[in-house]
Write an enzyme that holds these catalytic residues in place. Structure first.
Site, short mmCIF file in Angstrom:
data_model
loop_
_atom_site.label_atom_id
_atom_site.label_comp_id
_atom_site.label_asym_id
_atom_site.label_seq_id
_atom_site.Cartn_x
_atom_site.Cartn_y
_atom_site.Cartn_z
N HIS A 212 0.74 -1.23 -0.08
CA HIS A 212 0.14 -0.06 -0.04
C HIS A 212 0.92 1.18 -0.08
O HIS A 212 0.54 2.23 -0.81
CB HIS A 212 -0.78 -0.10 1.31
CG HIS A 212 -2.05 1.04 1.20
ND1 HIS A 212 -1.92 2.12 2.36
CD2 HIS A 212 -2.69 1.62 0.24
CE1 HIS A 212 -3.05 2.86 2.06
NE2 HIS A 212 -3.55 2.64 0.66
N HIS A 216 1.17 4.12 -3.11
CA HIS A 216 1.17 5.55 -3.01
C HIS A 216 2.23 6.50 -3.44
O HIS A 216 2.20 7.35 -3.82
CB HIS A 216 0.47 5.85 -1.71
CG HIS A 216 -1.02 5.80 -1.36
ND1 HIS A 216 -2.02 6.41 -1.90
CD2 HIS A 216 -1.65 4.67 -0.88
CE1 HIS A 216 -3.06 6.17 -1.57
NE2 HIS A 216 -3.15 4.97 -1.05
N HIS A 241 -7.80 0.02 -4.87
CA HIS A 241 -8.47 -0.06 -3.55
C HIS A 241 -9.73 -0.96 -3.50
O HIS A 241 -10.21 -1.34 -2.65
CB HIS A 241 -8.71 1.44 -3.18
CG HIS A 241 -7.67 2.25 -2.54
ND1 HIS A 241 -6.88 2.75 -3.34
CD2 HIS A 241 -6.79 2.03 -1.57
CE1 HIS A 241 -5.82 3.42 -3.12
NE2 HIS A 241 -5.87 3.16 -1.63
N GLU A 351 -10.20 11.36 -4.49
CA GLU A 351 -9.16 10.84 -3.76
C GLU A 351 -8.64 11.89 -2.80
O GLU A 351 -8.59 11.57 -1.66
CB GLU A 351 -7.95 10.23 -4.72
CG GLU A 351 -6.80 9.83 -3.73
CD GLU A 351 -5.68 9.31 -4.53
OE1 GLU A 351 -5.53 9.62 -5.87
OE2 GLU A 351 -4.43 8.93 -3.71
N HIS A 367 -11.86 11.72 -0.15
CA HIS A 367 -11.16 10.40 0.61
C HIS A 367 -9.91 10.75 1.74
O HIS A 367 -10.15 10.39 2.66
CB HIS A 367 -10.75 9.64 -0.38
CG HIS A 367 -9.52 8.91 -0.17
ND1 HIS A 367 -8.18 9.24 -0.50
CD2 HIS A 367 -9.37 7.63 0.55
CE1 HIS A 367 -7.42 8.49 0.16
NE2 HIS A 367 -7.80 7.49 0.60
N HIS A 371 -9.80 10.12 5.87
CA HIS A 371 -8.55 9.61 6.62
C HIS A 371 -8.33 10.48 7.77
O HIS A 371 -7.84 10.10 8.71
CB HIS A 371 -7.41 9.47 5.58
CG HIS A 371 -7.39 8.27 4.96
ND1 HIS A 371 -6.67 7.18 5.37
CD2 HIS A 371 -7.58 7.64 3.70
CE1 HIS A 371 -6.77 6.12 4.53
NE2 HIS A 371 -7.29 6.55 3.48
N HIS A 407 -12.86 3.05 3.27
CA HIS A 407 -12.70 2.70 1.89
C HIS A 407 -13.92 2.05 1.29
O HIS A 407 -14.06 2.20 -0.06
CB HIS A 407 -11.25 1.82 1.54
CG HIS A 407 -10.27 2.85 1.25
ND1 HIS A 407 -10.15 3.53 -0.03
CD2 HIS A 407 -9.37 3.63 1.84
CE1 HIS A 407 -8.93 4.22 -0.16
NE2 HIS A 407 -8.37 4.23 1.10
CU1 CUO Z 1 -4.63 4.12 -0.15
CU2 CUO Z 1 -7.06 5.85 1.52
O1 CUO Z 1 -5.40 4.59 1.67
O2 CUO Z 1 -6.10 5.48 -0.21
#
Ligand code: CUO
Length: 690
Positions: A212, A216, A241, A351, A367, A371, A407
């Site tokens: 992960h 990113h 995701h 995102e 998104h 978080h 998610h």
């Molecule tokens: Cu990978 Cu929310 O963690 O995008």
């Protein structure tokens, strides 16, 4: 590139918290700094400090003066002991400027100097992130392998008491060469009173979390355009995701848990608490926990301000855009959300990437801010001076059960868009004259039953020493052992009849759960959302019967254990240039050891589904060779510096509604598809890695 440039760049991934002039590479190498590089703290003693560390080394790498010394004031808003979050707007902005600075270094040697100069002057986690992004994207650093994040900051990944043991062992065993195995305990975050704990082996897996992080890193939201604006990146954000969610839900079924409840009401209590216990490398404090039944609140802190109502407003605007079928840019121009580009536009907008979003003022930062709000739930107004929890950090977010609920909500928004598109037509699904007549998946040994696959626990070890600052000087002698799910490798065999001329197809393999949490058969509309991609590859079909064989270890979604946890240092790298390029990019990919869901002791039934689609509709015009850097995990990670190598929308054919009520009818209607029952049996034993 000279060997010393390469080496210097690699060494900067080691010992991230120690000053840059200390020895690296097991005490063998030191970087020789120009006096002007020393920070104020050491400036008066440059000679003494330099001499002390260069005494017994094999190699001294002289670092060139900087042609122009950068002003790093913009990084100061993030203190050296603060946590760094990619979801935080201010942090991202700082990272973006730092990446731009790194990308702009005029040549390799100056890039080395700039990196060395910067390292001790900015927050260490920020440095490692921006540095790795630059290494991944600069044309002159193709050959530098990016060290896996679990090796740079191991404390973010494993139970911290292990590190105390590591230091103790290191002081006793010195350099005798004896190898010490430290056992990372299993199930240390909660007891079985907490149902969610049944999934800890998945959420807290080192390979899952480092994948992960790597994803990113390859697909940042801010920075120079050449770094951010990659082919179909918004769509891949959705799809990668989405697949995590499908896998997690299937894994939940295996553990007698119901599907994830999407977090679509930010005002309701969150029953799932999470106590991560892992340490933040920068300040030696544990990541803050979230108690059960926590309420989310507006965040009003020095480093972040977000209102729940703001996030709700963005959510409603995004949903309205989906209902209307178009988005609006700041001048009011409308772009339709069509079946080809729509998902990519939505991905970047939700995102969100501030540079790629069609209108970030209006559609916001849904998104990422979710978080953030969740990650500050324990101390929204900073009265306790606590930093963010694991949800604030891409290296740790997947550990927390709430990750999958947030998610799950984001995924439901994308799925809502997809479900508004017309179902796939027969013309979009079939491949005339191609029929799949037989499929099986079988473990390699001769006496095994076809279509019964096996999972078990395996104990493996990885060298996490590179990131142990002030720890053992001889790396390689402290190995951390941990237990993870594993599957017995297997082979797919398909018989495909081609009644036309020689042609090419794309073979797409999925597994779908057959029943839901109540043991009721799943409708195709639900099943398609839970379909787990296993593999995708091209096949050449000669006229007549073709037998296709494919190993599970060749999967286009996964990378082998050794790539996730490769030892660092020049001694371990391949020398051939193409091998090296692959090695470097290849930290991105789902861990092979979690390719299969756990299954159950009695055996859990799945549909193994295979489809051969028409390659002339799938292919993308580019130099496409099977040996592209990291072609092995392209389904989730794309190809480096290339177009995504499959023209169909990601997840095809399960990303849209289908013209049949259930999977049996679908494969009955299309000869180029087939399915069979597949049983996954879990054996509750720990097997040491050979
Ligand atoms: Cu990978 Cu929310 O963690 O995008």
């Amino acid at each position: 590139m000279t060997n010393t440039d390469l080496k210097a760049l690699e060494l900067l991934f080691q010992r991230p918290l120690e000053p840059v002039f200390t020895t690296r590479d097991s005490g063998r190498t030191v970087l020789e700094l120009p006096d002007s590089f020393y920070t104020d703290r050491y400036r008066n003693d440059t000679e003494e400090v330099g001499n002390r560390f260069s005494k017994d080394v094999d190699l001294k790498i002289p670092i060139q003066e900087l042609a122009s010394v950068p002003n790093l004031d913009f990084t100061k808003k993030l203190g050296p002991k603060n946590q760094f979050s990619l979801f935080n707007d201010r942090h991202r902005e700082i990272a973006s400027q730092l990446i731009t600075l790194f990308m702009g270094a005029p040549n390799l040697r100056q890039f080395v100097s700039l990196s060395v100069y910067t390292k001790d002057r900015v927050n260490p986690v920020l440095f490692q992130y921006a540095y790795a992004v630059a290494i991944a994207h600069r044309p002159d650093t193709h050959e530098v392998p990016i060290t896996n994040i679990s090796q740079i900051f191991p404390s973010n990944f494993v139970e911290p008491s292990v590190f105390r043991d590591a230091r103790q062992e290191a002081s006793v065993i010195d350099n005798s060469g004896a190898r010490v195995h430290l056992d990372i305990p299993r199930n240390y975050t909660a007891s079985d009173r907490e149902d969610e704990q049944r999934l800890a082996y998945f959420r807290e897996d080192i390979g899952v979390n480092s994948h992960h992080w790597h994803w990113h890193l390859v697909y940042p939201t801010t920075g120079p355009m050449e770094v951010v604006n990659k082919d179909r990146r918004g769509e891949l954000f959705y799809y990668m995701h989405h697949q995590i969610l499908a896998r997690y839900n299937v894994e939940r079924f295996c553990n007698n848990l119901k599907r994830v409840q999407p977090l679509n009401n930010l005002r309701a209590e969150i029953p799932e608490g999470y106590f991560p216990k892992i340490l933040s490398s920068v300040n030696n404090r544990t990541y803050p926990a979230r108690v059960s039944n926590q309420l989310l609140r507006d965040v009003d802190r020095e480093d972040a301000k977000i209102e729940l109502s703001e996030v709700e407003r963005w959510r409603d605007r995004v949903l309205a855009a989906i209902d209307q079928g178009y988005v609006e840019d700041p001048s009011g121009n409308r772009t339709p959300l069509d079946d080809v580009r729509g998902i990519d536009i939505l991905g970047n907008m939700i995102e969100a990437s501030p540079v790629l979003s069609i209108n970030s003022n209006f559609y916001g930062n849904l998104h990422n801010e979710g978080h953030n709000i969740i990650s500050f739930a324990h101390d929204p107004d900073q009265r306790h001076l606590e930093e963010f929890g694991v949800m604030g950090d891409v290296t740790t977010a997947m550990r927390d059960p709430i990750f999958y609920r947030w998610h799950g909500f984001i995924d439901s928004v994308f799925n809502k868009f997809k479900s508004r598109l017309a179902p796939y037509s027969a013309a979009q699904l079939n491949f005339d004259g191609v029929s799949v007549d037989y499929i099986e998946a079988k473990i390699g040994k001769s006496n095994t039953k076809a279509n019964t696959l096996l999972t078990y626990w395996q104990k493996s070890s990885a060298d996490l020493a590179a990131g142990l600052d002030f720890g053992p000087s001889a790396d390689g002698n402290i190995l951390a052992s941990f237990t993870h799910l594993q599957n017995a490798p297997f082979t797919y065999t398909f018989n495909v009849t081609n009644s036309g001329a020689k042609r090419t197809g794309t073979c797409r393999i999925f597994i779908c759960p057959k029943v839901d949490e109540r043991n009721q058969p799943l409708r195709l509309e639900d099943q398609r959302l839970l379909a787990v991609e296993m593999d995708k590859f091209t096949v050449d079909l000669v006229p007549g019967v073709n037998t296709i064989r494919r190993q599970s270890t060749e999967s286009s979604v996964a990378i082998p254990f050794e790539r996730s946890f490769r030892p660092v240092g020049a001694d371990y790298q391949p020398t051939a240039a193409d091998e090296l390029a692959r090695f470097r990019f290849c930290g991105c990919g789902w861990p092979q050891h979690l390719l299969l869901p756990k299954g159950t002791a009695q055996g859990m039934l799945f549909d193994l589904f295979v489809m051969i689609s028409d390659y002339s509709q799938d292919s993308v015009q580019q130099n496409n060779t099977p040996n592209d850097a990291c072609s092995t995990a392209y389904s989730f990670c794309g190809l480096k510096d290339k177009l995504y190598p499959d023209r169909r929308t990601m997840g095809y054919p399960f990303d849209r509604r289908l013209p049949n009520a259930n999977l049996t009818e679908l494969v009955g209607a299309f000869g180029n598809m087939a399915k069979t029952d597949l049983r996954i049996v879990f054996n509750d034993r720990v097997i040491d890695k050979a």
